[in-house]
Design an enzyme around this catalytic site. Sequence first.
Site, mmCIF file in Angstrom:
data_model
loop_
_atom_site.group_PDB
_atom_site.id
_atom_site.type_symbol
_atom_site.label_atom_id
_atom_site.label_comp_id
_atom_site.label_asym_id
_atom_site.label_seq_id
_atom_site.Cartn_x
_atom_site.Cartn_y
_atom_site.Cartn_z
ATOM 1 N N ARG A 190 -4.325 10.955 3.545
ATOM 2 C CA ARG A 190 -3.058 11.633 3.853
ATOM 3 C C ARG A 190 -2.092 11.542 2.672
ATOM 4 N NH1 ARG A 190 0.144 13.618 7.320
ATOM 5 N NH2 ARG A 190 2.373 13.172 7.162
ATOM 6 N N ASP B 23 4.504 0.350 12.183
ATOM 7 C CA ASP B 23 3.232 -0.189 11.673
ATOM 8 C C ASP B 23 2.955 -1.601 12.162
ATOM 9 O OD1 ASP B 23 3.518 1.443 8.408
ATOM 10 O OD2 ASP B 23 3.033 2.195 10.403
ATOM 11 N N ARG C 3 1.238 14.339 12.521
ATOM 12 C CA ARG C 3 1.642 14.085 11.135
ATOM 13 C C ARG C 3 2.029 15.386 10.404
ATOM 14 N NH1 ARG C 3 -0.633 9.029 9.792
ATOM 15 N NH2 ARG C 3 1.021 8.837 8.245
ATOM 16 N N LYS D 196 0.849 -1.209 0.000
ATOM 17 C CA LYS D 196 0.000 0.000 0.000
ATOM 18 C C LYS D 196 0.879 1.251 0.000
ATOM 19 C CE LYS D 196 -1.622 1.663 4.068
ATOM 20 N NZ LYS D 196 -1.401 3.090 4.394
ATOM 21 N N ASN D 197 1.875 1.271 0.912
ATOM 22 C CA ASN D 197 2.631 2.507 1.122
ATOM 23 C C ASN D 197 3.648 2.776 0.027
ATOM 24 O OD1 ASN D 197 1.129 2.998 3.344
ATOM 25 N ND2 ASN D 197 2.675 2.352 4.823
ATOM 26 N N ILE E 126 7.912 6.530 17.186
ATOM 27 C CA ILE E 126 7.664 7.258 15.931
ATOM 28 C C ILE E 126 6.467 8.191 16.040
ATOM 29 C CG2 ILE E 126 7.177 7.017 13.460
ATOM 30 C CD1 ILE E 126 9.976 6.054 14.239
ATOM 31 N N CYS F 41 -3.995 12.714 12.314
ATOM 32 C CA CYS F 41 -4.931 11.587 12.374
ATOM 33 C C CYS F 41 -4.845 11.067 13.807
ATOM 34 C CB CYS F 41 -4.540 10.520 11.364
ATOM 35 S SG CYS F 41 -2.928 9.842 11.671
HETATM 36 C C1 EPZ Z 1 4.585 6.728 6.142
HETATM 37 O O1 EPZ Z 1 3.911 7.821 6.735
HETATM 38 C C2 EPZ Z 1 3.558 5.605 6.093
HETATM 39 N N1 EPZ Z 1 2.409 6.007 5.289
HETATM 40 C C3 EPZ Z 1 3.095 5.247 7.511
HETATM 41 O O2 EPZ Z 1 2.235 4.125 7.407
HETATM 42 C C4 EPZ Z 1 4.322 4.843 8.344
HETATM 43 O O3 EPZ Z 1 3.930 4.590 9.665
HETATM 44 C C5 EPZ Z 1 5.355 5.973 8.309
HETATM 45 O O4 EPZ Z 1 5.703 6.292 6.939
HETATM 46 C C6 EPZ Z 1 6.628 5.597 9.060
HETATM 47 O O5 EPZ Z 1 7.180 4.439 8.524
HETATM 48 C C7 EPZ Z 1 2.512 6.045 3.940
HETATM 49 O O6 EPZ Z 1 3.558 5.749 3.367
HETATM 50 C C8 EPZ Z 1 1.285 6.435 3.183
HETATM 51 P P1 EPZ Z 1 6.877 10.032 8.294
HETATM 52 P P2 EPZ Z 1 4.591 9.312 6.738
HETATM 53 O O7 EPZ Z 1 6.814 11.323 7.561
HETATM 54 O O8 EPZ Z 1 5.283 9.556 5.457
HETATM 55 C C9 EPZ Z 1 7.378 12.853 12.050
HETATM 56 C C10 EPZ Z 1 0.322 2.831 7.866
HETATM 57 O O9 EPZ Z 1 -0.191 2.347 8.901
HETATM 58 N N2 EPZ Z 1 7.532 13.936 11.080
HETATM 59 O O10 EPZ Z 1 8.101 9.182 8.184
HETATM 60 O O11 EPZ Z 1 3.545 10.265 7.168
HETATM 61 C C11 EPZ Z 1 5.921 12.393 12.084
HETATM 62 O O12 EPZ Z 1 5.166 13.209 12.952
HETATM 63 C C12 EPZ Z 1 0.857 4.250 7.877
HETATM 64 O O13 EPZ Z 1 0.447 2.216 6.785
HETATM 65 C C13 EPZ Z 1 7.891 15.199 11.554
HETATM 66 O O14 EPZ Z 1 8.084 15.378 12.757
HETATM 67 O O15 EPZ Z 1 5.644 9.102 7.926
HETATM 68 C C14 EPZ Z 1 6.000 10.999 12.592
HETATM 69 O O16 EPZ Z 1 6.037 11.059 14.005
HETATM 70 C C15 EPZ Z 1 0.733 4.911 9.234
HETATM 71 N N3 EPZ Z 1 7.985 16.221 10.663
HETATM 72 C C16 EPZ Z 1 7.348 10.518 12.057
HETATM 73 O O17 EPZ Z 1 8.068 11.680 11.640
HETATM 74 C C17 EPZ Z 1 7.761 16.059 9.322
HETATM 75 O O18 EPZ Z 1 7.874 17.038 8.562
HETATM 76 C C18 EPZ Z 1 7.198 9.593 10.863
HETATM 77 O O19 EPZ Z 1 6.572 10.342 9.839
HETATM 78 C C19 EPZ Z 1 7.399 14.767 8.858
HETATM 79 C C20 EPZ Z 1 7.291 13.721 9.751
#
Ligand code: EPZ
Length: 431
Positions: A104, A319, A133, A34-35, A341, A128
């Site tokens: 998202r 995840d 996020r 999916k991701n 995370i 969410c």
């Molecule tokens: C991706 O989300 C995945 N979603 C998430 O899967 C997954 O949990 C996550 O990566 C981490 O592996 C998709 O790919 C669609 P991040 P993403 O930006 O890109 C912080 C699922 O269940 N952060 O790496 O949104 C953020 O708050 C979903 O399939 C900042 O602080 O993840 C979070 O705590 C859930 N500032 C952490 O980093 C930013 O500018 C991870 O976020 C961006 C992110």
Amino acid sequence: MPTVATISKEIHKPHLEVIGGCPLAGEISISGAKNSSLVLMTASLLTDEAIQLNNIPDLTDINGMVAILLALGVEIQQAKNTYQFQAKRLLNSQPPYELVNGLRASFFCIGPLLGRLGHAKIPLPGGCRIGARPVSEHIKGLKALGAVVSVEHGVVQASVPGLSKRLKGASIIFDCPSVGATETILMASVLAKGTTTIENAAQEPEIQDLANLLNQMGACISGAGGPTITIEGVERLHGCNYTVIPDRIEAGTFLIAAAITRSTLQISSVIPEHLNAVLQKLRDCGCSIETKGKKIKIIPNQINAIDITTQPFPGFPTDLQAPFLALLTTAKGTSVVTEKIYENRMQHVAELQRMGASIRLQGNTAIVEGVPHLSAAPVVGRDLRSTAAMVLAGLTAKGISKVEGLNHLDRGYTEFEKKLNSVGSQIRRYP
Ligand code: EPZ
């Protein structure tokens, strides 16, 4: 006065009924990721030629992204899990609010739209249930590439100044290895003038999958999958035919289903090295794991308590924190599970406690004291992965559990209960 039928209709919520205690046996084939699929679909915006993506999973989130790309003017053809996308002429650079608001991943469009058109207007994806996020890293990177970015009334407006409408390569260092920010900058920089480097990049397999697709489209990216990625901007990209990687989170979820029911199970169509941290934790808690090509066989023995801390890849994936915590509720001994995370990804703890789990929650750390068994109960999944965790808990609980939250589950798992029933579970869906 409403009739009983009306009241019962109002009370009825789609749910699964899970009969506990059924052993599993056999083999489950894993669907496409999916991701990865969601972000690869948006890469089609970067060229006017057709790209074909194979192994796209059948999920509500995929349908949501299809609707967004259609609204932008992308022509789409589908034959089961194979899609063809062609963005010959884009109608606009602002997908309709009602389409992006619930997904998202829609924010992934901002990078390619900027790279292709020189402007984009995308609503903030917003938070969410699992956390705020933010997209500050995404915006920081786009600004470094020369975009003018403003955020007003919940909408991110980005544009490339100057006649060329072309971004310029830059050196970017992320404060955190954000998956979405890394993917956004990869797609924004492939058509930029000059070289871009991303330091402290996310290293998830989905990043490599995106870089592999973009390189097949004519991009020039090196280092994806590591902490530093280099992108040499090119003039244009072309079409290609690409197959999406398997879903490592779906694979891990079914491996944990085998462990929680103490069943020997095989999963196929996976890439074992995408699951190294998960396989290690399954071994640490007492399971034998055999990998051969694209197959993984799990043979659980006694499940012993272990400690888990979620980390960016290659660490233990956030995840799979909820499903693994469900497994540890019936392990021998006391486990400590720490979510590093997301700030609010322990909502399944209260539901597991309703099933008799002995868990003490201190902030984002759960101290899990193993109990001999869980007891079936009506429970509610609050997000995609916690709903899957509740189904897994129902597989081992004594009695019949009722699990709500199918709207979450169907976002990220294709035919979840159908795949489990094909190897022996007894789960019935009440839509
Ligand atoms: C991706 O989300 C995945 N979603 C998430 O899967 C997954 O949990 C996550 O990566 C981490 O592996 C998709 O790919 C669609 P991040 P993403 O930006 O890109 C912080 C699922 O269940 N952060 O790496 O949104 C953020 O708050 C979903 O399939 C900042 O602080 O993840 C979070 O705590 C859930 N500032 C952490 O980093 C930013 O500018 C991870 O976020 C961006 C992110």
